[in-house]
Design a protein around this motif. Structure first.
Motif, PDB file in Angstrom:
ATOM      1  N   TRP A 141       0.692  -0.728  -0.021  1.00  0.00           N
ATOM      2  CA  TRP A 141      -0.040   0.195  -0.069  1.00  0.00           C
ATOM      3  C   TRP A 141       0.902   1.445  -0.120  1.00  0.00           C
ATOM      4  O   TRP A 141       1.781   1.433   0.975  1.00  0.00           O
ATOM      5  CB  TRP A 141      -1.059  -0.475   1.453  1.00  0.00           C
ATOM      6  CG  TRP A 141      -1.839  -0.706   0.971  1.00  0.00           C
ATOM      7  CD1 TRP A 141      -1.889  -2.276   2.639  1.00  0.00           C
ATOM      8  CD2 TRP A 141      -3.190  -1.395   0.165  1.00  0.00           C
ATOM      9  NE1 TRP A 141      -2.569  -3.183   2.043  1.00  0.00           N
ATOM     10  CE2 TRP A 141      -3.168  -3.300   0.889  1.00  0.00           C
ATOM     11  CE3 TRP A 141      -3.596  -0.970  -0.341  1.00  0.00           C
ATOM     12  CZ2 TRP A 141      -4.897  -3.447  -0.421  1.00  0.00           C
ATOM     13  CZ3 TRP A 141      -4.474  -1.325  -1.249  1.00  0.00           C
ATOM     14  CH2 TRP A 141      -4.982  -2.515  -0.743  1.00  0.00           C
ATOM     15  N   MET A 193       0.727   5.747  -0.883  1.00  0.00           N
ATOM     16  CA  MET A 193      -0.401   7.155  -1.505  1.00  0.00           C
ATOM     17  C   MET A 193       1.128   8.153  -1.946  1.00  0.00           C
ATOM     18  O   MET A 193       2.159   7.907  -2.153  1.00  0.00           O
ATOM     19  CB  MET A 193      -0.452   7.697   0.284  1.00  0.00           C
ATOM     20  CG  MET A 193      -1.198   8.756   0.306  1.00  0.00           C
ATOM     21  SD  MET A 193      -1.518   9.393   1.560  1.00  0.00           S
ATOM     22  CE  MET A 193      -2.648   8.287   2.599  1.00  0.00           C
ATOM     23  N   PHE A 232      -2.574   4.267   7.957  1.00  0.00           N
ATOM     24  CA  PHE A 232      -3.742   4.302   6.396  1.00  0.00           C
ATOM     25  C   PHE A 232      -5.027   3.921   6.582  1.00  0.00           C
ATOM     26  O   PHE A 232      -4.957   3.010   6.100  1.00  0.00           O
ATOM     27  CB  PHE A 232      -2.250   3.328   5.986  1.00  0.00           C
ATOM     28  CG  PHE A 232      -1.009   3.789   4.550  1.00  0.00           C
ATOM     29  CD1 PHE A 232      -1.568   5.230   4.903  1.00  0.00           C
ATOM     30  CD2 PHE A 232      -0.487   2.915   3.796  1.00  0.00           C
ATOM     31  CE1 PHE A 232      -0.303   5.774   3.943  1.00  0.00           C
ATOM     32  CE2 PHE A 232       0.383   3.781   3.305  1.00  0.00           C
ATOM     33  CZ  PHE A 232       0.371   4.589   3.540  1.00  0.00           C
ATOM     34  N   VAL A 276      -7.498  10.590   2.467  1.00  0.00           N
ATOM     35  CA  VAL A 276      -7.925  10.197   0.349  1.00  0.00           C
ATOM     36  C   VAL A 276      -9.163  10.938  -0.121  1.00  0.00           C
ATOM     37  O   VAL A 276      -9.542  11.014  -0.661  1.00  0.00           O
ATOM     38  CB  VAL A 276      -7.295   8.643   0.202  1.00  0.00           C
ATOM     39  CG1 VAL A 276      -7.110   8.357  -1.730  1.00  0.00           C
ATOM     40  CG2 VAL A 276      -5.968   8.485   0.489  1.00  0.00           C
ATOM     41  N   ARG A 310      -5.343  13.114  -2.683  1.00  0.00           N
ATOM     42  CA  ARG A 310      -3.934  12.503  -2.695  1.00  0.00           C
ATOM     43  C   ARG A 310      -4.700  11.001  -3.416  1.00  0.00           C
ATOM     44  O   ARG A 310      -6.035  10.820  -3.518  1.00  0.00           O
ATOM     45  CB  ARG A 310      -4.795  12.276  -1.086  1.00  0.00           C
ATOM     46  CG  ARG A 310      -4.136  12.659  -0.469  1.00  0.00           C
ATOM     47  CD  ARG A 310      -4.622  12.663   1.051  1.00  0.00           C
ATOM     48  NE  ARG A 310      -4.526  13.749   1.976  1.00  0.00           N
ATOM     49  CZ  ARG A 310      -3.115  13.227   2.711  1.00  0.00           C
ATOM     50  NH1 ARG A 310      -3.196  11.994   3.080  1.00  0.00           N
ATOM     51  NH2 ARG A 310      -2.706  14.317   3.651  1.00  0.00           N
ATOM     52  N   PHE A 355      -4.381   6.971  -3.322  1.00  0.00           N
ATOM     53  CA  PHE A 355      -4.373   5.853  -3.068  1.00  0.00           C
ATOM     54  C   PHE A 355      -3.942   4.015  -3.498  1.00  0.00           C
ATOM     55  O   PHE A 355      -5.189   3.914  -4.671  1.00  0.00           O
ATOM     56  CB  PHE A 355      -5.120   5.308  -1.026  1.00  0.00           C
ATOM     57  CG  PHE A 355      -4.415   4.626  -0.086  1.00  0.00           C
ATOM     58  CD1 PHE A 355      -3.556   5.055   0.491  1.00  0.00           C
ATOM     59  CD2 PHE A 355      -5.001   3.456  -0.178  1.00  0.00           C
ATOM     60  CE1 PHE A 355      -3.183   3.660   1.443  1.00  0.00           C
ATOM     61  CE2 PHE A 355      -4.879   2.757   0.737  1.00  0.00           C
ATOM     62  CZ  PHE A 355      -3.571   2.514   2.106  1.00  0.00           C
ATOM     63  N   VAL A 368      -1.823   4.592  -8.402  1.00  0.00           N
ATOM     64  CA  VAL A 368      -0.839   5.003  -7.143  1.00  0.00           C
ATOM     65  C   VAL A 368       0.820   4.188  -8.747  1.00  0.00           C
ATOM     66  O   VAL A 368       1.947   5.470  -8.023  1.00  0.00           O
ATOM     67  CB  VAL A 368      -0.512   4.686  -5.716  1.00  0.00           C
ATOM     68  CG1 VAL A 368      -1.355   5.702  -5.550  1.00  0.00           C
ATOM     69  CG2 VAL A 368      -1.021   3.688  -6.252  1.00  0.00           C
ATOM     70  N   VAL A 407       5.434   7.209   0.913  1.00  0.00           N
ATOM     71  CA  VAL A 407       4.436   7.998   0.190  1.00  0.00           C
ATOM     72  C   VAL A 407       5.141   8.553  -0.824  1.00  0.00           C
ATOM     73  O   VAL A 407       6.319   9.107  -0.524  1.00  0.00           O
ATOM     74  CB  VAL A 407       4.016   9.144   1.972  1.00  0.00           C
ATOM     75  CG1 VAL A 407       3.579  10.085   0.968  1.00  0.00           C
ATOM     76  CG2 VAL A 407       2.547   7.895   2.159  1.00  0.00           C
TER      77      VAL A 407
END
Ligand code: SF4
Ligand code: SF4
Lengths: 228, 444
Positions: A4, A6, A151, A180, A188, A190, A200, A222
């Motif tokens: 994951w 961002m 997150f 987000v 933003r 994600f 992303v 990020v």
């Protein structure tokens, strides 16, 4: 296994701070009050940092919203003596509030100033108290432990449960952190950084992409897109 | 069988009577200690917010105290283990006084960490879930081992003297005599026993020497292992170690001077001892200056942006006052005193040593705080501030009071100058090591 991450587009961010507010409501971070906040005791899992260069009227302001970077090589988890903070298999750095001994080694080790300590038992004004997120995963943290942006991992858990209940496969797009979702400027993004088809992933590879304090080798997940 | 020591009566004298002055002193110190414990309980109940700590200054006075007390502790091991290995016989009269500093300051180092913890009730997590990747575990292990082995080392070298107390202090209250009997472990003072004791102490001295180097290096790595400007330098380990030995040795001078005065040990602790310590201290001071210059010149010359923020804060910013007074207190004034006035003058030596210790506390503080005050990203919203509160002040006072209390009480129940180690001769059959003879020569 997703990784994951961002991406925050600084061209789109206009520093409205709704991310900060959304985060607060989602994650039940306590209200420090003006007095304690003045002493540097405010807890803001997401913070919008103003980088000002030059002087008025020739001034360049860059506003950088800063969640936890969820570093791939997190200096914070390395120093935790009891594994109260660790990176899970999906790359999210979380804190186990029931195990943290409050030594604050992680807070001094994080180069991004992302980790917050509970100096006092958590408090809210009466009106706010009624709107706390009832999710037990974000139950208020006791005094004496460290907390930080996760997150919105509770949302990940919920999204998985939901997919299960609906009898379909979980998709990366099912999961989205509160900041987000809220972001007024749609700045933003994600998703799964390892999925080459994800937005992303593509944005993180854009020539505008950069990360904070990249030179430290922490490999933040990020990314920012340069403004201008 | 007991060793012959013409100073025996003098050395045992303080053990014969606990006076009113002692009791008043103990009561005061105990009061301060209890007050500190009370303040700690309050802090535990209300939260660490009642200290001056905040974001970004997560570590402050408590960590300073931790480093300082562990540093003080280095005196004993340095004097008794390192000088033992080096065959420095002159150390003998002061070994126990120095080791007692080690023994009684370590608990307050440990306590400082406990006080600093947000959740001291979860301390056992360090055992259940401890992971060695964290420098904190290195500290727990090193300091724990150090405390344990200091107790053993101290106790072993105390046994012959406890046996002496058992046999000589027949007027003492019953509980005290019983305590001596139990603690003496049936020591008879045969030549073989002395021989064995010396061998054990020699063996332990090697281990302790390695440990002492490890302990303070590891303490510094709490800071050095992070990526923070001002902390992340390989020099921090040796620098902390040298600072520890400096402040520890200076503390020995202070303690010796007090013992000498209060217990009339003028003959037992001759001025020559102070002169030997003076030479050591001058060496350490110069070493300290060397590290200081090496460290700051490297950073300043390199002129890296992030490092310079911290450096400038110390040299000319908010911490300049503390930084420069620290340099004057640790180095400037003491060196002048040692060179010009120190020889044969205990008063001047003590003054210099007090200054060194105040300065060393400040040095610890100045390493810990300025790095945190302007962290990389947060400094955009202005520098942090850190002002310790009354809570931290009272707990600090309590630590010092506690240390002094343990020390003062100890000297009233056990000989603070080792009788057997300074004896002219040990029971026959014991092969006196050459250093032993030098030792008794100094004691004359
Ligand atoms: S940003 Fe800080 S808290 Fe977040 S993972 Fe990296 S080091 Fe840890
Ligand atoms: S404060 Fe908690 S999470 Fe941070 S290093 Fe210490 S035990 Fe680990």
């Amino acid at each position: 296994m997703p990784r994951w991450g961002m991406v925050i587009d600084l061209d789109k961010c206009f520093a409205c701070q709704s991310c900060t507010v959304a985060c607060r409501m989602e994650n039940n971070t306590p209200v420090a009050g003006p007095d304690q906040a003045g002493k540097g005791r405010a807890i803001l899992w997401n913070e919008v940092l103003p980088f000002i260069e030059g002087e008025y009227p020739r001034l360049v302001a860059t506003m950088i919203p800063r969640p936890c970077m969820h570093c791939d090589y997190p200096p914070c988890t390395k120093v935790c003596p009891v594994r109260a903070t660790y990176k899970n298999e999906e790359g999210i750095v979380v804190v186990d509030y029931n195990r943290c001994i409050g030594c604050r080694m992680c807070t001094v080790a994080c180069p991004y100033g992302v980790r917050y300590f509970n100096w006092f038992p958590p408090e809210w004004p009466e009106e706010l108290k009624q709107h706390l997120n009832p999710d037990p995963e974000v139950a208020p943290r006791p005094k004496g432990v460290v907390e930080k942006c996760s997150f919105c991992i509770q949302r990940l858990h919920k999204a998985r449960q939901k997919a299960d209940a609906e009898g379909r496969a979980f998709m990366a797009t099912d999961y989205i952190p509160a900041c987000v979702q809220t972001c007024t400027g749609h700045a933003r993004y994600f998703g799964d950084l390892d999925d080459p088809t994800s937005l992303v992933h593509q944005l993180a590879h854009s020539p505008r992409a950069f990360r904070l304090l990249e030179e430290l080798g922490t490999e933040p997940k990020v990314y920012y897109l340069k403004q201008g | 069988m007991h060793p012959e020591n013409k100073n025996e009566t003098v050395i045992l004298n303080p053990l014969r009577k606990v006076g009113l002055a002692d009791k008043l002193l103990w009561a005061t110190l105990l009061g301060l200690l209890l007050l500190g414990i009370g303040v700690w309980i309050r802090q535990y109940v209300l939260g660490l917010g009642i200290t001056g700590l905040n974001r970004p200054v997560y570590w402050g006075v408590y960590l300073t105290n931790f480093v300082f007390f562990i540093g003080l502790a280095h005196s004993g091991t340095f004097i008794s283990a390192i000088l033992r290995l080096a065959g420095q016989g002159w150390r003998k009269p002061l070994t126990r006084a120095a080791e007692a500093i080690t023994l009684f300051s370590l608990p307050f180092g440990v306590a400082s960490i406990l006080v600093d913890m947000g959740r001291p009730d979860r301390i056992l997590n360090l055992i259940w879930f401890g992971r060695y990747e964290s420098p904190i575990l290195w500290d727990v292990t090193a300091v724990g081992l150090y405390l344990l082995s200091s107790i053993v080392f101290f106790y072993f070298s105390l046994i012959p003297d406890i046996a002496l107390c058992r046999d000589r202090l027949t007027q003492a209250p019953g509980w005290q005599r019983r305590m001596y009997t139990i603690l003496a472990l049936g020591w008879r003072g045969t030549p073989q026993q002395y021989h064995r004791l010396e061998r054990v102490l020699d063996g332990m001295a090697i281990f302790m020497t390695m440990l002492v180097v490890t302990v303070h290096t590891v303490v510094s790595w709490l800071f050095g292992m992070t990526l923070q400007p001002g902390w992340h330098t390989a020099l921090i380990g040796p620098f902390f170690l040298l600072g520890a030995i400096l402040s520890g040795t200076a503390a020995v001078v202070i303690v010796l001077a007090i013992l000498r005065k209060v217990y009339r040990f003028q003959h037992v602790l001759p001025v020559s001892l102070f002169n030997s310590l003076r030479k050591l201290l001058i060496t350490f001071l110069l070493g300290w200056l060397y590290f200081m210059i090496a460290e700051h010149l490297t950073i300043g010359y390199g002129n890296m942006k992030e490092e310079m923020v911290v450096l400038q804060d110390k040299f000319s910013g908010n911490y300049a006052l503390i930084f420069w007074s620290m340099a004057v207190l640790v180095f400037g004034v003491p060196l002048l005193i040692f060179l010009i006035k120190g020889k044969d003058s205990i008063g001047w030596m003590v003054l210099a040593c007090v200054l060194i210790n105040i300065g060393m506390w400040m040095e610890r503080y100045i390493v810990i705080v300025p790095t945190q005050i302007s962290p990389r990203l947060l400094s955009v919203s202005g520098q942090g501030i850190y002002l310790p509160t009354m809570t931290e002040a009272l707990i600090t006072v309590a630590c010092f009071a506690g240390f002094t209390l343990l020390y003062a009480v100890f000297t009233r129940y056990f000989p603070i100058v080792p009788v057997w180690e300074t004896a002219e001769s040990l029971p026959v059959g014991h092969e006196a090591e050459p250093a032993l003879q030098t030792g008794s020569a100094t004691a004359d």
